[in-house]
Design a protein around this motif. Structure first.
Motif: not given
Length: 336
Positions: A238-243, A273-287, A319-327
């Protein structure tokens, strides 16, 4: 379909055919001389990349792959038929290693790419080759040479530009299912994903980009704990990782550090390897305070995005961050 990404096999190229001892026996030619033909060369063993296969299942249980032998030479200087090459289809992304010497023979990464893994034996010479002034009727020919024989280890490493990594239940499978047409198994228990899943995400006005959902890593994965040991190799290409990190976890930062430590321990260039930190499940947090949610990661020098894969929140930004990272990796991205 059973996902097999390693196979140990033996390949044997065909033996060359023996040369022939023969003489011209034509009427009114009392001293016809030697006329024994050469043996045909043995068949070689080739691998060829194909898009029709996704695993090494078809090869794993064949154990021995043997090419046909060349045929013996014939009279009247006729060369024996050459053994037919044995051509085996393998998935694109197959690395071929000689187990005896531990050398890499090649890497099949493209459709219709051929890799020679065992040369066929050369056919023997017929007695016509050995005629001389001192021996006008040689009574010997040479035997065909044996073909190459190898013990091979085949490793399939998925070809994907973007790898999605994270602990079990971080939401990786949900993410790839909403970004692409992939339909992985999704449930609320660990290790739902037992095999890597591939999905194609279309760029606006561009080609599709392959994303790979890599099965969950846990502490000790590089030592063979959990599922990660078997699938860490699939991140190598892989060229780019989404963590992906689960914001509803008891300690999201500890989850992030666990996976990073596994990448560091495994090596093979993954820590760089270049990475993007993806903080998921925003819909389930209390704030809804995004600054508070991102606070544990202020010292992490990576692009960050807060999303909800389930509700599709902020996926455009991701996705915009992904495309920018790959470019940027392709040298075509401009900050302007």
């Amino acid at each position: 379909m059973q996902f097999i990404d390693q196979a140990e096999i033996q390949v044997i190229a065909g033996r060359g055919g023996d040369g022939m001892v023969a003489y011209r026996r034509e009427k009114y030619v009392p001293a016809g001389g030697p006329a024994g033909g050469d043996g045909g060369n043995g068949g070689a063993v080739w691998f060829v990349g194909t898009t029709n296969l996704q695993t090494l299942l078809d090869i794993k249980y064949r154990h021995i792959l043997k090419a046909p032998e060349g045929e013996r030479g014939g009279p009247k200087n006729m060369t024996g038929a050459q053994g037919k090459d044995l051509i085996i289809g393998v998935p694109c992304g197959t690395l071929v290693r000689d187990m005896t010497t531990d050398t890499v023979l090649g890497d099949v990464t493209e459709p219709d790419q051929y890799l020679l893994v065992a040369k066929g034996g050369k056919g023997g010479y017929g007695n016509v080759h050995f005629a001389s002034n001192n021996n006008r009727a040689p009574e010997f020919a040479t035997e065909g040479k044996p073909g190459e024989e190898r013990e091979l280890l085949l490793e399939l490493k998925l070809l994907a530009e973007v790898g999605i990594i994270g602990l079990p239940n971080a939401g990786k499978s949900t993410l790839i299912s909403v970004l692409s047409a992939a339909r992985p198994k999704i449930a609320d228990y660990p290790f739902t994903t037992l095999i890597p899943n591939l999905g194609v995400v279309r760029r606006e006005g561009g080609d599709g980009v392959v994303f790979a959902d890599i099965p969950g890593l846990i502490a000790g994965a590089h030592l063979g704990v959990g599922l990660g040991h078997d699938f860490l190799r699939h991140i190598e290409r892989t060229r780019l990782l989404l963590h992906v990190v689960d914001l509803t976890s008891l300690d999201p930062r500890a989850d992030f550090d666990t996976v990073q430590e596994e990448l560091l321990a495994y090596g093979h260039g993954l820590p760089q390897r270049p990475q993007i930190l993806v903080l998921n499940k925003y819909d389930s947090v209390q704030t809804e305070d995004t600054d508070q949610l991102a606070a544990p990661f202020t010292d992490v020098n990576l692009p960050k995005v807060i999303i909800s894969a389930a509700s599709r929140h902020n996926l455009e930004t991701l996705l915009r961050l992904c495309w920018q990272g790959l470019d940027q990796l392709s040298g075509v991205y401009s900050l302007s």
